[in-house]
Design an enzyme around this catalytic site. Structure first.
Site, short mmCIF file in Angstrom:
data_model
loop_
_atom_site.label_atom_id
_atom_site.label_comp_id
_atom_site.label_asym_id
_atom_site.label_seq_id
_atom_site.Cartn_x
_atom_site.Cartn_y
_atom_site.Cartn_z
N ASP A 1 -33.26 -19.42 -25.83
CA ASP A 1 -32.04 -19.45 -25.00
C ASP A 1 -32.38 -19.12 -23.55
OD1 ASP A 1 -30.49 -19.96 -27.25
OD2 ASP A 1 -30.10 -17.83 -27.63
N GLY B 1 -24.40 -13.20 -29.89
CA GLY B 1 -24.43 -14.00 -28.67
C GLY B 1 -25.52 -13.63 -27.68
N SER C 1 -28.52 -8.85 -30.35
CA SER C 1 -28.46 -9.61 -31.58
C SER C 1 -28.02 -11.03 -31.31
CB SER C 1 -27.55 -8.89 -32.57
OG SER C 1 -26.44 -9.68 -32.91
N LYS C 2 -28.77 -11.94 -31.88
CA LYS C 2 -28.50 -13.36 -31.71
C LYS C 2 -27.09 -13.66 -32.24
CE LYS C 2 -29.94 -17.87 -31.72
NZ LYS C 2 -29.81 -18.56 -30.46
N ARG C 3 -26.76 -13.00 -33.34
CA ARG C 3 -25.47 -13.25 -33.96
C ARG C 3 -24.31 -12.85 -33.05
NH1 ARG C 3 -23.96 -10.27 -38.63
NH2 ARG C 3 -25.99 -9.29 -38.43
#
Ligand code: GLU
Length: 496
Positions: free
Chosen positions: A273, A267, A263-265
């Site tokens: 990225d 990290g 999950s991007k949230r």
């Protein structure tokens, strides 16, 4: 409301038939999740493998979540990855528009058609959005489910706002089939009368995807397994419309570890990225392809696949239903393999911006530095630190001159530099071969192993224990003047 049957017939007549048609339907969030990239890739591969059509559809009905520039991120990522689309907002096609917000009027018409067919109803209740989202209300008790035509008309005439809800049968069960998950049956009473059309006239995702997939002639719906639980409701919609149900391919999530989704949230890296971290698009795509899919037959052991090879090898049956764990060390291995496989020119091109982060001196030849690096890096972002000494030699410790394997200590190193400086000074032509022959001949005449001479020369030239390339290459790239300046400085250090 009288419905224009001609409109629906006309829409049906536009639907292309006979070929496999798949779509990638991202919501513009501003970045490409690894899981989404994988969905895009599989969807594209299914179309390309069968000579079918690949469609890009932008799902922007959730106006509250729109991010500026986010659609550009989608186009850019798809293009960078080589996942070209045959139909989409920018290239057009026979069943456009391909942006949901531009299809707004159409969903209203289909929602009303469904009301007419008895599979949906007007709901005038005031429910808060959170009640809707949680599905946390008593559907049996929804009074709007059984309003009489006269009551509905009166409400409409009074201009009362409404949503349109799906009328789920209160008995029986619904079965659907997924390519990886097989047959799944759910009791209808566990499904909620979900909203299809919101008060603002925009459709919910759950309605729009069914209408669009049908009207766009999508044969294979590839999406994340988080949509599995909604599939029975979609089937009830297809059935109510009398539409053919597409083949479902639900993909299990990409996990960070045994228990957590990436999950991007939290990290975890998105595609962007990863690129910023120095991975090549080709390596990321290859690795992502194998997260949840494996080749069969003679290719079952193969790991490195170009996009063309994937097109050839990709079979839907190879998609796994078990979640895949994203292993960055494995991606490093793929990346190193791809970096090594580039031609020296291509490697130099991708490495140049990273080399130039620390090597600003224009006299240093980027291609020559790149040649030292190609076999020695896993990620492009390792480069700046590896080559920083070309611009400026660090303030290194004289202890670096001592190396057991090369049989050097401060005294031996001092003798070596004392001999190397005049030998290199006398070179007329500063080529790599000339530096090489000069130092080899010198070692021989001094009666020492090559390493005994090369070690102190390399330390003095770079000021680092670990360098890409050996003494000869480093001196050659630094040039005669700079090499001699550094070797003399090294000698001073040893004499001090
Ligand atoms: N817009 C949805 C998403 O981004 C697409 C789901 C689907 O492919 O049907 O999750």
């Amino acid at each position: 409301m009288t419905l224009d049957t001609h409109f629906f017939e006309e829409m049906e007549s536009r639907i292309p038939k006979g070929k496999i048609r798949t779509r990638f339907a991202p919501s513009p969030t501003g970045y490409m999740h690894v899981g989404n990239l994988r969905t895009a890739l599989y969807t594209w591969l299914i179309a390309r493998h069968s000579g079918g059509t690949f469609i890009l559809r932008i799902e922007d009905t959730d106006q509250g979540r729109l991010v500026e520039g986010a659609t550009d991120v989608i186009y850019r990522t798809m293009a960078e990855c080589g996942l070209t689309h045959d139909e989409g907002p920018d290239v057009g096609g026979p069943v456009g528009p391909y942006i949901q917000s531009e299809r707004r009027d159409l969903y209203g018409k289909y929602a009303h058609l469904l009301v007419e067919k008895g599979a949906a109803y007007y709901c005038f209740c005031e429910k808060t959005e959170s009640e809707e989202d949680s599905g946390n209300f008593d559907r049996d008790a929804d009074p709007c489910r059984s309003l009489s035509p006269a009551e509905i008309q009166a409400n409409l005439d009074a201009g009362r706002p409404y949503v349109i809800r799906q009328r789920i049968p209160q008995t029986g069960s619904t079965t659907f089939h997924d390519v990886s998950f097989g047959e799944i049956t759910v009791e209808n009473k566990t499904l909620d009368d979900q909203v299809l059309l919101k008060r603002d006239g925009l459709p919910t995702y759950n309605f729009a995807n069914v209408v669009d997939d049908h009207l766009m002639g999508i044969t294979h719906v590839v999406r994340g397994s988080e949509y599995l639980s909604s599939a029975p409701k979609y089937n009830l919609l297809y059935e109510a419309f009398g539409w053919e149900i597409p083949t479902y391919v639900h993909c299990s999530p990409v996990m960070r570890d045994q228990h957590n989704k990436m999950s991007k949230r939290h990290g975890d890296p998105s595609y962007e990225d990863l690129i910023a971290q120095g991975y090549l698009t080709s390596a990321v795509l290859n690795y992502v392809a194998l997260l949840g899919w494996s080749p069969k037959g003679e290719r079952s052991e193969q790991e490195i696949f170009s996009l063309e090879e994937l097109v050839d090898a990709f079979e839907i049956a190879g998609i796994s239903k078990s979640p895949a764990i994203f292993d960055i060390a494995k991606l490093d291995y793929f990346n190193a393999t791809y970096l090594r496989a580039l031609s020296p020119e291509d490697f130099s091109k991708v490495a140049e911006p990273y080399i130039r982060q620390t090597v600003k001196n224009p006299a240093i030849d980027v291609a020559a530095v790149a040649a030292l690096l190609q076999a020695r890096c896993e990620k492009l972002t390792e480069i700046p630190e590896k080559v920083d000494f070309f611009d400026q030699i660090p303030d290194y410790d004289a202890a670096f001159f001592t190396n057991k394997k090369s049989k050097t200590n401060p005294e031996v190193s001092r003798e070596m530099l004392e001999a190397a400086i005049p030998a290199l000074e006398s070179l007329q032509n500063w080529t790599q071969e000339a530096v090489h022959s000069c130092l080899i001949a010198l070692a021989e005449s001094l009666g020492v192993k090559n390493a005994t001479l090369m070690w102190p020369v390399r330390i003095a030239a770079a000021g680092k224990l670990v360098t890409p390339g050996g003494a000869v290459e480093l001196c050659w790239i630094l040039g005669q003047e700079e090499t001699l300046r550094r070797l003399r400085a090294g000698l001073e250090k040893l004499r001090a």
